[in-house]
Design an enzyme around this catalytic site. Structure first.
Site, PDB file in Angstrom:
ATOM      1  N   TYR A  36     -11.872   6.654  -3.767  1.00 57.28           N
ATOM      2  CA  TYR A  36     -10.451   6.328  -3.856  1.00 57.28           C
ATOM      3  C   TYR A  36      -9.589   7.585  -3.803  1.00 57.28           C
ATOM      4  O   TYR A  36      -9.965   8.619  -4.367  1.00 57.28           O
ATOM      5  CB  TYR A  36     -10.149   5.609  -5.174  1.00 57.28           C
ATOM      6  CG  TYR A  36     -10.354   4.128  -5.111  1.00 57.28           C
ATOM      7  CD1 TYR A  36      -9.487   3.326  -4.371  1.00 57.28           C
ATOM      8  CD2 TYR A  36     -11.399   3.530  -5.785  1.00 57.28           C
ATOM      9  CE1 TYR A  36      -9.664   1.952  -4.324  1.00 57.28           C
ATOM     10  CE2 TYR A  36     -11.588   2.150  -5.735  1.00 57.28           C
ATOM     11  CZ  TYR A  36     -10.712   1.372  -5.001  1.00 57.28           C
ATOM     12  OH  TYR A  36     -10.895   0.023  -4.954  1.00 57.28           O
ATOM     13  N   ASP A  49       0.855  -1.201   0.000  1.00 54.05           N
ATOM     14  CA  ASP A  49       0.000   0.000   0.000  1.00 54.05           C
ATOM     15  C   ASP A  49       0.888   1.248   0.000  1.00 54.05           C
ATOM     16  O   ASP A  49       0.564   2.269  -0.623  1.00 54.05           O
ATOM     17  CB  ASP A  49      -0.932   0.001   1.212  1.00 54.05           C
ATOM     18  CG  ASP A  49      -2.290   0.600   0.900  1.00 54.05           C
ATOM     19  OD1 ASP A  49      -2.326   1.622   0.205  1.00 54.05           O
ATOM     20  OD2 ASP A  49      -3.321   0.066   1.358  1.00 54.05           O
ATOM     21  N   HIS A  83      -7.977   2.284   6.227  1.00 52.56           N
ATOM     22  CA  HIS A  83      -7.235   3.507   5.912  1.00 52.56           C
ATOM     23  C   HIS A  83      -7.630   4.565   6.933  1.00 52.56           C
ATOM     24  O   HIS A  83      -8.726   4.532   7.491  1.00 52.56           O
ATOM     25  CB  HIS A  83      -7.520   3.976   4.478  1.00 52.56           C
ATOM     26  CG  HIS A  83      -6.730   3.212   3.458  1.00 52.56           C
ATOM     27  ND1 HIS A  83      -5.511   3.621   2.976  1.00 52.56           N
ATOM     28  CD2 HIS A  83      -6.978   2.022   2.872  1.00 52.56           C
ATOM     29  CE1 HIS A  83      -5.044   2.734   2.119  1.00 52.56           C
ATOM     30  NE2 HIS A  83      -5.917   1.747   2.024  1.00 52.56           N
ATOM     31  N   HIS A 111      -8.807  -4.472   6.699  1.00 57.19           N
ATOM     32  CA  HIS A 111      -7.783  -3.561   6.174  1.00 57.19           C
ATOM     33  C   HIS A 111      -8.346  -2.149   6.232  1.00 57.19           C
ATOM     34  O   HIS A 111      -9.383  -1.875   5.630  1.00 57.19           O
ATOM     35  CB  HIS A 111      -7.461  -3.967   4.726  1.00 57.19           C
ATOM     36  CG  HIS A 111      -6.577  -3.029   3.975  1.00 57.19           C
ATOM     37  ND1 HIS A 111      -5.223  -3.257   3.815  1.00 57.19           N
ATOM     38  CD2 HIS A 111      -6.832  -1.857   3.315  1.00 57.19           C
ATOM     39  CE1 HIS A 111      -4.685  -2.277   3.089  1.00 57.19           C
ATOM     40  NE2 HIS A 111      -5.640  -1.416   2.769  1.00 57.19           N
ATOM     41  N   HIS A 162       2.182   3.299  -3.246  1.00 59.30           N
ATOM     42  CA  HIS A 162       1.523   4.505  -3.769  1.00 59.30           C
ATOM     43  C   HIS A 162       2.230   5.772  -3.281  1.00 59.30           C
ATOM     44  O   HIS A 162       2.317   6.765  -4.004  1.00 59.30           O
ATOM     45  CB  HIS A 162       0.063   4.565  -3.305  1.00 59.30           C
ATOM     46  CG  HIS A 162      -0.805   3.474  -3.844  1.00 59.30           C
ATOM     47  ND1 HIS A 162      -1.111   3.361  -5.178  1.00 59.30           N
ATOM     48  CD2 HIS A 162      -1.438   2.440  -3.224  1.00 59.30           C
ATOM     49  CE1 HIS A 162      -1.909   2.304  -5.364  1.00 59.30           C
ATOM     50  NE2 HIS A 162      -2.111   1.731  -4.196  1.00 59.30           N
TER      51      HIS A 162
END
Lengths: 336, 336
Positions: free
Chosen positions: B284, B13, B195, B193, B16
């Protein structure tokens, strides 16, 4: 659920982050925008409260009272708050802050020393200020003790009592236990002040609200000691998503965050290993520097020193204890 | 409660964040230290999975398979995982990853498109890989739909299914509802998972564990898309404080965080207004740049565009829709 009353603390807790170098222009800009966004309370004081500007705690660029005056001029419907730690700030400081236009004071003591706030709370009330009791390091005392101390502040006349997680050490259950007990037994408002050292500031603030708190501290861009506080603009957005009313304009707060990021923040407020370990150990962020020095002197891991200090419940002003603790740990290591 | 199995995703991840420029040396260092700390799974792949290195998704500095090989050499007892998005990566890529030593694969699809994972999950299983179904953007479908899709992955042979909060949009209740439903109806492991766009990644991971998840993703220093993921070293410390076993050495993870901060992190991973609004809108993080361009072109606030895209459930690969949406919003504004 009633409206949540937010206090913006970037211009007070964030004072630690900028080495107490806030300018009048910065204060004016942040206060004006926060006021336009609808933030009801905005705190403007040296990081260690009125009278904090000193060699020991760090000299301010501008005299606190001048910053309060600058803030009041542009505060609109927002109330300007000051922080007062009895022993650092005095009744005289409080009166000056009132004359400068401050209409809320948060009288802050260690969680087991609420009794030293009596005179200050009574004086503030007699001047007609909104008066808040602020129990620092609330993680370090069991809920029953926090309640007993909160009751003292209520009995002195406080309009609200805050559970203050100064070290960013609380887990969700710690917040829930303390706030719900206060909610059950006090008749005044309950508040919560978080630090983000364990990445739980927003979640802990939500837990506080769920347990009955209606006053929450936030700092725009997370600008505060350690890993910073509950990030105001994020909390406002999350509460909005949950349908909980703050009456604050999210986009204006985001614009203000962009300004603070571009013009005030010395570095983004993420969670470093250093700020994390302070929350994990449950000690003041000011201890880190001392622990690193003691670590080099005695060859003991600074993290072990901080964890030991947390266990011993060492509080602010006892920095000498850090050296002593490290020395004892080094001797113990040798003798094993 | 059994042991929590952590997957370190900074090398996937976090790809990015570094523009897919990880070097073999960086991968080797992070994998070796994470392995010594006791992290059971370490994911090493382009941010968009095997085959992601392209003009569209960003060219990697090093070929994925070479990074996997470098990782496997120093992985010790840790298992090296790869991410695979059917459509971007192929069965051939998967076989190459297996030959390079990867022994876990996470087959990722949009939350409503689990059916495209069938062939990939079956192939991975037939090679003897630990095989995980990864339901991206799980916030955008109701719990019952997430369950139905998770059941598909289970039926294909997945050893575990992840609820993946790709946009960092979930509140605690959203996590609780999805994980507990999966826990009730699946017999395989459940993973989560996160964010951190709403500053809830650690708290959401705790909520997932409480609801029955036993596999959690973390990224050291929060190195991941948007506002980053659940900060591994912080989660390990918090779980340790809660008495929940991860078998991971906290101090080693903190040391690794110091290395990543000094040598890899381009800038601290705090929550900017931009990353916040992505979580708030539920889109996103790659949409932000497009929304800002569309905002300038059509004079519509980029935040309004992102929120509208979230409402319309626009997914990755539909970036053209951003321009279209902004144009419609501008026209509507004029016509009012």
């Amino acid at each position: 659920m009633g409206k949540i009353l937010l206090t913006e603390v970037a211009l007070r807790d964030g004072s630690h982050v900028v080495g107490h170098q806030f300018t009048k222009e910065q204060v004016r800009y942040v206060v004006e925008q926060a006021s336009k966004a609808g933030v009801p309370y905005i705190e403007v004081t040296h990081g260690d409260g009125l009278g904090g500007s000193s060699l020991q705690y760090g000299l301010s660029k501008e005299y606190d009272i001048d910053l309060v005056k600058a803030a009041v001029e542009v505060a609109g419907d927002s109330i300007i708050s000051v922080l007062l730690l009895p022993g650092i700030g005095t009744i005289e400081d409080l009166k000056e802050a009132y004359q400068a236009g401050a209409r809320m004071v948060r009288v802050a003591t260690h969680v087991t020393e609420a009794d030293v706030s009596k005179q200050h709370i009574e004086t503030a009330k007699s001047m007609g200020m909104e008066t808040i009791g602020f129990l620092m390091m609330s993680h370090s005392a069991p809920p029953e003790v926090v309640l007993e101390q909160a009751k003292l502040m209520e009995s002195y006349g406080a309009d609200a009592v805050y559970v203050t997680d100064s070290a960013g050490a609380m887990l969700l259950g710690d917040v829930q236990a303390r706030i719900s007990l206060l909610k059950e037994h006090l008749s005044v408002d309950i508040g919560f002040h978080a630090h983000n050292n364990l990445s739980l500031a927003v979640a802990n603030s939500l837990a506080a609200i769920e347990a009955g708190a209606n006053r929450i501290d936030g700092s725009v861009c997370c600008l505060g000691a350690g890993a910073g506080n509950t990030q105001t603009e994020v909390l406002v957005g999350v509460l909005d998503r949950m349908g909980i009313d703050t009456n604050i304009d999210l986009y204006r707060m985001l614009d203000l965050a962009d300004y603070v990021r571009a013009n005030i923040l010395p570095a983004p407020q993420d969670i470093t290993s250093g700020s994390f370990i302070m929350g994990y150990a449950g000690v003041y962020s000011s201890f880190l520097r001392h622990a690193v020095i003691a670590s080099e002197k005695f060859g003991v891991d600074s993290r072990d020193i901080l964890i030991e200090l947390g266990k011993r419940n060492v509080v602010g002003g006892q920095e000498d204890t850090i050296i002593e603790t490290a020395q004892q740990m080094a001797e113990k290591k040798v003798s094993v």
